[in-house]
Write a protein that holds these residues in place. Structure first.
Motif, mmCIF file in Angstrom:
data_model
loop_
_atom_site.group_PDB
_atom_site.id
_atom_site.type_symbol
_atom_site.label_atom_id
_atom_site.label_comp_id
_atom_site.label_asym_id
_atom_site.label_seq_id
_atom_site.Cartn_x
_atom_site.Cartn_y
_atom_site.Cartn_z
ATOM 1 N N UNK A 6 37.695 50.910 37.242
ATOM 2 C CA UNK A 6 36.461 50.519 37.971
ATOM 3 C C UNK A 6 36.558 48.932 38.043
ATOM 4 N N UNK A 7 36.842 48.293 36.900
ATOM 5 C CA UNK A 7 36.644 46.706 36.835
ATOM 6 C C UNK A 7 37.599 46.356 38.124
ATOM 7 N N UNK A 8 39.009 46.547 38.050
ATOM 8 C CA UNK A 8 39.794 46.218 39.084
ATOM 9 C C UNK A 8 39.354 46.527 40.532
ATOM 10 N N UNK A 9 38.916 47.818 40.781
ATOM 11 C CA UNK A 9 38.463 48.049 41.830
ATOM 12 C C UNK A 9 37.311 47.401 42.409
ATOM 13 N N UNK A 10 36.497 46.809 41.393
ATOM 14 C CA UNK A 10 35.455 46.035 42.044
ATOM 15 C C UNK A 10 35.887 44.839 42.358
ATOM 16 N N UNK A 11 37.045 44.257 41.503
ATOM 17 C CA UNK A 11 37.573 42.988 41.924
ATOM 18 C C UNK A 11 37.940 43.048 43.355
ATOM 19 N N UNK A 12 38.871 43.887 43.638
ATOM 20 C CA UNK A 12 39.609 43.808 44.762
ATOM 21 C C UNK A 12 38.593 44.213 46.050
ATOM 22 N N UNK A 13 37.610 44.992 45.861
ATOM 23 C CA UNK A 13 36.577 45.277 46.956
ATOM 24 C C UNK A 13 35.873 44.155 47.154
#
Length: 307
Positions: A54-61
């Motif tokens: 979830x942290x990386x998805x939030x970063x790239x989004x």
């Protein structure tokens, strides 16, 4: 600007895999991509969106939100410039050329690359700072491939995704309101500008002849293409190469460079380079391979192991 940081908040939460397919479908609907074209297979080097935590998805989004907002901000400032030219009576004597320099940039400098250590020590990429002065945001290969659809790969590759750029030209001598898929290259811009300016390029042998051709007649809608079916473009970069002649193109995908890795594509019917035709079109493949060898010699291309 702070007021534009959240312009696209939440719009890219579905991730780059969903958006890649969506972008491809939108281009087909618009008639830019042939209806029978296929979306290239996923690049296995790019992690599946759903495999990210979830942290990386939030970063790239968030990175893509900021990139989209930056594009809209850029567009507004181009509009300001055009408006100023109109107000000062210079628009009718100004040609505007707008383009990018290569296919989509894939770098994710915060998470990898030769400058990562310096960037992490110098910039603040905490969530509340991203997009503001002192931050460093780059959206990575997943969004690069989403933006490259219907093409394969991105910057530094010899596939269309690393090469094709949008080009918009407006001004005197340009028949406006048209869209063309005629093939032109960045090498064509210099001779075009020289002709538009009423200048001339030295023809006395004092400098190397230009490789490009003027596209003035294409811009005025007097012709429908600049390069014929025997025109050749050859590029070698970073251990990858391609040769294009008309609809045919050979290119390599993996490094290091090896002639045996050339694949053959018909990029008019298969812009995504999904079908290697080297086995079914052996004569064309052999001709293109000979073209590579002759162009390599003519242009003075030297491979890493030849230096």
């Amino acid at each position: 600007p702070d007021g534009e940081l959240d312009r696209y908040a939440g719009d890219f939460d579905e991730g780059y895999d969903v958006w890649r397919a969506r972008n491809f479908e939108r281009l087909q609907t618009a008639g830019i991509v042939p209806p029978d074209a296929a979306l290239p297979p996923r690049n296995p080097a790019v992690p599946l969106w759903d495999s990210l935590d979830p942290e990386m998805r939030a970063y790239y989004a968030r990175a893509m939100e900021l990139y989209a907002a930056m594009l809209e901000n850029l567009d507004a400032h181009v509009g300001r410039l055009v408006g100023w030219l109109e107000q000062t009576g210079q628009r009718e004597n100004t040609v505007i050329v707008f383009m990018s320099d290569n296919g989509a940039a894939f770098e994710d400098w915060w998470h990898g690359g030769e400058a990562t250590e310096y960037i992490r020590a110098t910039y603040d990429n905490t969530p509340e700072r991203r997009g503001r002065p002192g931050s460093w945001v780059s959206y990575g290969p997943g969004w690069a491939e989403a933006g490259s659809a219907p093409f394969s790969r991105f910057k530094t590759h010899a596939r269309q995704g690393g090469l094709v750029s949008p080009l918009i030209v407006s001004g005197p001598g340009v028949e406006g309101g048209r869209r063309t898929d005629a093939y032109v290259t960045v090498m064509d811009l210099a001779p075009t500008m020289i002709e538009m300016a009423g200048a001339s390029y030295p023809a006395d042998g004092s400098v190397r002849p230009m490789e490009g051709s003027s596209i003035v007649d294409l811009l005025s809608d007097d012709v429908d293409r600049v390069h014929d079916d025997v025109s050749v473009t050859t590029v070698y970069h970073a251990g990858r190469a391609y040769v294009r002649r008309g609809r045919w193109k050979i290119s390599t995908l993996e490094q290091p460079f090896d002639e045996a890795r050339f694949e053959l594509f018909d990029i008019e019917t298969d812009p995504g380079e999904t079908r290697d035709l080297s086995a079914t079109e052996p004569e064309v493949y052999d001709e293109m391979l000979e073209l590579w060898r002759s162009e390599k010699a003519r242009l003075g291309i030297r491979l890493e192991n030849e230096r």
